[in-house]
Scaffold this active site. Structure first.
Site, PDB file in Angstrom:
ATOM      1  N   GLU A 181       0.818  -1.225   0.000  1.00 11.72           N
ATOM      2  CA  GLU A 181       0.000   0.000   0.000  1.00 11.72           C
ATOM      3  C   GLU A 181       0.846   1.267   0.000  1.00 11.72           C
ATOM      4  O   GLU A 181       0.322   2.363   0.201  1.00 11.72           O
ATOM      5  CB  GLU A 181      -0.957   0.021   1.194  1.00 11.72           C
ATOM      6  CG  GLU A 181      -2.063  -1.006   1.161  1.00 11.72           C
ATOM      7  CD  GLU A 181      -3.061  -0.834   0.019  1.00 11.72           C
ATOM      8  OE1 GLU A 181      -2.833   0.032  -0.852  1.00 11.72           O
ATOM      9  OE2 GLU A 181      -4.044  -1.578  -0.004  1.00 11.72           O
ATOM     10  N   HIS A 186      -2.806   2.619   8.287  1.00 14.98           N
ATOM     11  CA  HIS A 186      -3.864   1.885   7.576  1.00 14.98           C
ATOM     12  C   HIS A 186      -4.086   0.534   8.251  1.00 14.98           C
ATOM     13  O   HIS A 186      -3.131  -0.219   8.454  1.00 14.98           O
ATOM     14  CB  HIS A 186      -3.459   1.680   6.107  1.00 14.98           C
ATOM     15  CG  HIS A 186      -4.271   0.645   5.404  1.00 14.98           C
ATOM     16  ND1 HIS A 186      -5.641   0.727   5.314  1.00 14.98           N
ATOM     17  CD2 HIS A 186      -3.920  -0.509   4.779  1.00 14.98           C
ATOM     18  CE1 HIS A 186      -6.096  -0.340   4.647  1.00 14.98           C
ATOM     19  NE2 HIS A 186      -5.071  -1.096   4.319  1.00 14.98           N
ATOM     20  N   HIS A 203      -7.119  -2.888   9.035  1.00 18.13           N
ATOM     21  CA  HIS A 203      -8.351  -3.601   8.662  1.00 18.13           C
ATOM     22  C   HIS A 203      -9.179  -3.823   9.920  1.00 18.13           C
ATOM     23  O   HIS A 203      -9.680  -4.918  10.156  1.00 18.13           O
ATOM     24  CB  HIS A 203      -8.022  -4.947   8.004  1.00 18.13           C
ATOM     25  CG  HIS A 203      -7.261  -4.829   6.729  1.00 18.13           C
ATOM     26  ND1 HIS A 203      -6.739  -5.921   6.074  1.00 18.13           N
ATOM     27  CD2 HIS A 203      -6.942  -3.756   5.966  1.00 18.13           C
ATOM     28  CE1 HIS A 203      -6.115  -5.517   4.969  1.00 18.13           C
ATOM     29  NE2 HIS A 203      -6.219  -4.202   4.886  1.00 18.13           N
ATOM     30  N   HIS A 220     -12.757  -2.894   2.769  1.00 16.83           N
ATOM     31  CA  HIS A 220     -11.321  -3.061   2.967  1.00 16.83           C
ATOM     32  C   HIS A 220     -10.874  -2.685   4.391  1.00 16.83           C
ATOM     33  O   HIS A 220     -10.411  -3.540   5.129  1.00 16.83           O
ATOM     34  CB  HIS A 220     -10.588  -2.229   1.896  1.00 16.83           C
ATOM     35  CG  HIS A 220      -9.108  -2.369   1.901  1.00 16.83           C
ATOM     36  ND1 HIS A 220      -8.319  -2.070   0.817  1.00 16.83           N
ATOM     37  CD2 HIS A 220      -8.241  -2.744   2.879  1.00 16.83           C
ATOM     38  CE1 HIS A 220      -7.058  -2.286   1.102  1.00 16.83           C
ATOM     39  NE2 HIS A 220      -6.985  -2.693   2.356  1.00 16.83           N
TER      40      HIS A 220
HETATM   41 ZN   LIG Z   1      -5.278  -2.985   3.498  1.00 16.02          ZN
END
Ligand SMILES: [Zn+2]
Length: 214
Positions: free
Chosen positions: A73, A91, A93, A153
């Site tokens: 990412e 970031h 999840h 996501h």
């Molecule tokens: Zn991700």
């Protein structure tokens, strides 16, 4: 190179794993310093991060230091740095963030602390992970915000340092959990523009308590 930043990536990466914000090798963090970005590596569980395993890239995405590949990412992180004044990106999840990102077009402000993230949190349109399309969608969703959700996501937050980006991730997850749990009880009341403006005024003018003289 960026020794302090890489140490911080490990500290916060391990915290993210300990708090259950990520599972397995999911989730990635980065810190910017000038033209360089220290980022978590691809394919390594955040709970097993070591500073020397965190690559350093430049803002154009060229590997400057490190034996491992940067997180897949990384293009999203770099796009965010280009579009915002942020110095750190987180970031994850996280469960409730992903629940909201899978079912809704935005997270409405049902609690006044949503203002710390910029109010309503947008859900960026779905795109395959690691692609320029996802990076562009996230960049747009973050306009004037400190947080965005990624459809089906997870979530992403930014900050002036890693601590503030990480706290924004924790707040985003808490707000999503409150919303999802409230939805199970009834229809959550969304705060009005007027109510949110009053919160801003209150924060700008906190009460001053007089000292007792005796
Ligand atoms: Zn991700």
């Amino acid at each position: 190179m960026l020794a302090e930043q890489r140490r911080l990536l490990c500290d916060y990466g391990r915290r993210a794993a300990a708090l259950g914000l990520v599972v397995g090798t999911a989730g990635n963090l980065s810190v910017r310093s000038g033209d360089l970005v220290a980022v978590t590596p691809s394919g390594v569980s955040l709970e097993r991060l070591e500073p020397e395993s965190c690559p350093v890239v430049d803002v154009d995405g060229r590997l400057v230091e490190g034996d491992l590949q940067p997180s897949s990412e990384t293009p999203m992180h770099l796009a965010v740095y280009t579009a915002t004044g942020a110095s750190a990106v987180v970031h994850t999840h996280s469960t409730f963030g992903t629940v909201v990102a899978t079912t809704m077009a935005e997270l409405p402000p049902v609690h006044y602390t949503a203002l710390l993230l910029g109010g309503t949190v947008r859900v960026a349109e779905y795109a395959t992970y690691g692609t320029p399309e996802l990076a562009a969608a996230v960049r747009a969703a973050l306009k004037d915000r400190r947080a965005a959700l990624l459809a089906n996501h997870g979530g992403v937050t930014i900050g002036h340092d890693l601590d503030s980006a990480f706290e924004a991730t924790r707040l985003l997850e808490w707000l999503c959990e409150v919303y999802v749990r409230a939805k199970g009880v009834g229809e959550p009341r969304v705060l009005t523009e007027e109510q949110l403006a009053a919160v801003v005024q209150r924060a700008l003018h906190p009460p001053v308590f007089p000292r007792r003289e005796d």
